[in-house]
Design a protein around this motif. Sequence first.
Motif, PDB file in Angstrom:
ATOM      1  N   PHE A  41       0.804  -1.220  -0.074  1.00  0.00           N
ATOM      2  CA  PHE A  41       0.103   0.015   0.077  1.00  0.00           C
ATOM      3  C   PHE A  41       0.791   1.174   0.006  1.00  0.00           C
ATOM      4  O   PHE A  41       0.404   2.292  -0.016  1.00  0.00           O
ATOM      5  CB  PHE A  41      -0.939   0.168   1.246  1.00  0.00           C
ATOM      6  CG  PHE A  41      -1.773  -1.192   1.222  1.00  0.00           C
ATOM      7  CD1 PHE A  41      -3.016  -1.218   0.527  1.00  0.00           C
ATOM      8  CD2 PHE A  41      -1.161  -2.444   2.013  1.00  0.00           C
ATOM      9  CE1 PHE A  41      -3.962  -2.497   0.517  1.00  0.00           C
ATOM     10  CE2 PHE A  41      -1.959  -3.303   2.118  1.00  0.00           C
ATOM     11  CZ  PHE A  41      -3.402  -3.589   1.374  1.00  0.00           C
ATOM     12  N   ASN A  44      -0.402   4.007  -2.222  1.00  0.00           N
ATOM     13  CA  ASN A  44      -1.786   4.917  -1.952  1.00  0.00           C
ATOM     14  C   ASN A  44      -2.102   4.572  -0.658  1.00  0.00           C
ATOM     15  O   ASN A  44      -3.321   4.175  -0.171  1.00  0.00           O
ATOM     16  CB  ASN A  44      -2.960   4.263  -2.987  1.00  0.00           C
ATOM     17  CG  ASN A  44      -2.571   4.646  -4.164  1.00  0.00           C
ATOM     18  OD1 ASN A  44      -2.566   5.823  -4.723  1.00  0.00           O
ATOM     19  ND2 ASN A  44      -2.410   3.849  -5.134  1.00  0.00           N
ATOM     20  N   CYS A  45      -1.307   4.842   0.344  1.00  0.00           N
ATOM     21  CA  CYS A  45      -1.374   4.529   1.861  1.00  0.00           C
ATOM     22  C   CYS A  45      -2.446   5.136   2.409  1.00  0.00           C
ATOM     23  O   CYS A  45      -2.480   6.492   2.556  1.00  0.00           O
ATOM     24  CB  CYS A  45      -0.122   4.646   2.453  1.00  0.00           C
ATOM     25  SG  CYS A  45      -0.068   3.991   4.140  1.00  0.00           S
ATOM     26  N   ASP A  46      -3.684   4.733   2.586  1.00  0.00           N
ATOM     27  CA  ASP A  46      -4.610   5.141   3.518  1.00  0.00           C
ATOM     28  C   ASP A  46      -4.870   4.798   4.731  1.00  0.00           C
ATOM     29  O   ASP A  46      -5.874   4.813   5.258  1.00  0.00           O
ATOM     30  CB  ASP A  46      -5.968   5.330   2.664  1.00  0.00           C
ATOM     31  CG  ASP A  46      -6.379   3.708   2.716  1.00  0.00           C
ATOM     32  OD1 ASP A  46      -5.588   2.882   2.871  1.00  0.00           O
ATOM     33  OD2 ASP A  46      -7.267   3.659   1.985  1.00  0.00           O
TER      34      ASP A  46
END
Lengths: 49, 668
Positions: A41, A44-46
């Motif tokens: 991730f 696009n680490c959320d």
Amino acid sequence: MSAADILVGAVVVTLIVAAFLYLRRNKKRGSACTGCSFCHFSENCDNKK
Amino acid sequence: MKIALAGNPNSGKTTLFNAITGKIEHVGNWPGVTVEKKEGLVKATLNPGSRKMTIVDLPGAYSMSPFTNEESITRDFVQKESPEVIINIVDATNLSRSLFFTSQLMELGIPVVVALNKSDLTRKKEILVDTDLLSEVLGCPVISTVSTKSSNNGLGPLVEAVQEVSMKKRNQQPLRVKGAKANATKEEMEQIDRNRFALVNDIVARVERRKIDSSNHTFQDKMDKVVAHKWLGIPIFAAIIWLVFSFSQSWVGPWLADILVGWIDSFYGFVEGVMGDTVSPVLSSLLLDGIIGGVGAVVGFLPLIMVLFFMLALLEDSGYMARVALVMDRFFKKIGLSGKSIIPMIVSTGCAIPGIMATRTIKNERQRRTTAMLAPFMPCGAKLPIIALFASVFFGENAWVGTSMYFLAIVVIVISGLIIRKITGDTSSSYFIMELPEYRFPSIKRAIVSMFSRAKAFIIKAGTIILICNAIVQILQTFNWQFQVVGQSAPDTSILASLASPLAWVFIPLGFGIWQFAAAAITGFIAKENVVGTLAVTFAVTNFIDIEELALVAGSTDVMTVFGIGAVAGLSYLVFNLFTPPCFAAIGSMNSEMESPKWLWGAIGFQLGMGYVLSFLVYQLGTLFTTGTVGAGFLGGLIAVTAMVGYVVFLMSRNAGKVLKPVVGEVA
């Protein structure tokens, strides 16, 4: 306090501040972790949503 | 120009994405590795023109229907963001399965270029695919690719074909599927799917020639009969993990670690020499013992971790991990977890954060939350230094310690799953369909890339979080509350000791009621590597790896004496650190995925309780077996453990006798 004390103190402070700044930059990028490159991730680490 | 990369799971999308963009996203020889879309620019060597080409790697999908969450990501992206071109990765060795999705993609009105991937394997399997005829039948370019090769891989022609179709701006004609229409009813949809399968089978019959009958049992099938056997699979898995641990923590790892620790020691000596006696002891100690010693103690384990991850990457790339998932599925099904729960567990052996995030592919809410709660029980990379340290100090580097921690984790997950199932009263179960990837000789290059990626992450963590924590720990143990320097003879009067000592009382029934261990357990919640770093700082051990003996604390009497606890208490401390809640970042991840404060706090409480109970059992039973009497603080611990277990039993009994819920299916 000697000049050597000031120098060593400055090295310690620099190391700690640099580590803080790196972590802060990572957090701003949206990563609560250390931005492991192997993490699925990382792009696009959320993690902070 | 935006290009979508879409295809079936394990068709090689991420490998192709990495090859086209030059990135090093994690790939795995099993389905379900990608669960989020990733973006990257096409390399300049493949795209010499001025127009930028952005490639979006989408999770694998079998169809455009939103059957799973990651299929929804693919469907939503393709439908809502309208990429200019779709590169459809088709597994050349499995055309009949792949073209179903291709036919659906072609109905979207977006130009499609088919990348016939794994073309090298078709030669090995003696499968002949007529690409020209396939291109003619589909009405779109078909390019043979081998994304694992660095040259002659077909990527240049693929990018050219993409540029060509994007310039033509001409809609490709979709395949004529009998009865296909928008807004079809469920029954009509099923009929359309049957017609689509018939059409695909007809195309495959025209373009593909197989010299080997696929219904014959291949060597791979015979191997799977043993490796993925429901009973044999377990001892084989145990033996392989034992070998991996032996190699990384007893044979090669310590030898490499010794060299690294030699360098760290030299650096320590150099800095010490430069400072001499001119620097204040407080500052000198902060730099030498707190920062260099603390970080060095953690970094000393880096070679062991690198060797371990290199071997795990080889295993994953060989296709073996998918067999492990199959073997474990039987147990997971029985405890009401999704078959897909296995993937987050295996991912968690690297890091719990992506492991927890991988739970989003599970549709059932209870199963998803339970998996997010249990995945951190798997020993992650950050816990490996703790395992390595305690295995070497107390058990002479024995590989069985590390191996047994993995199996204990599986047992804990199974028991916990059953408990949570009873507490929630949700007894729904699921079946799991996963396509087993082919066995292949693992790529050394990919394993090295994976190993260095993890090493980089480990070093960054050591240089940031661990460094800050060790500096704080050193300051807290240097001063007392009046901010006077604590003498070496009275370390128990430091701020750190006074903060950790009350907690140390709680740990007496677990065998490690010493403030240094309590402090290390607390800093471990910031990052698990901190446990080793804090122990190094508080016990003033500059490194845990003995250079003279060329082995990890071989003989180890010194460190064991410094620690002041025995082997049973050491094992108990190891278990406590492995099975209590993970680091804060992982807890943040749990919060995101669970989307329920009740579940999050329940999970943290459950993990704390599990760690405490297990540690209590290990210490008290271990002491009873080894000395014939129970350990210190038995009665107090027994009361605490009985209260915890009693509360869990009460919660379980509330939902006794609930009605079974329908079965849910999952596909990976």
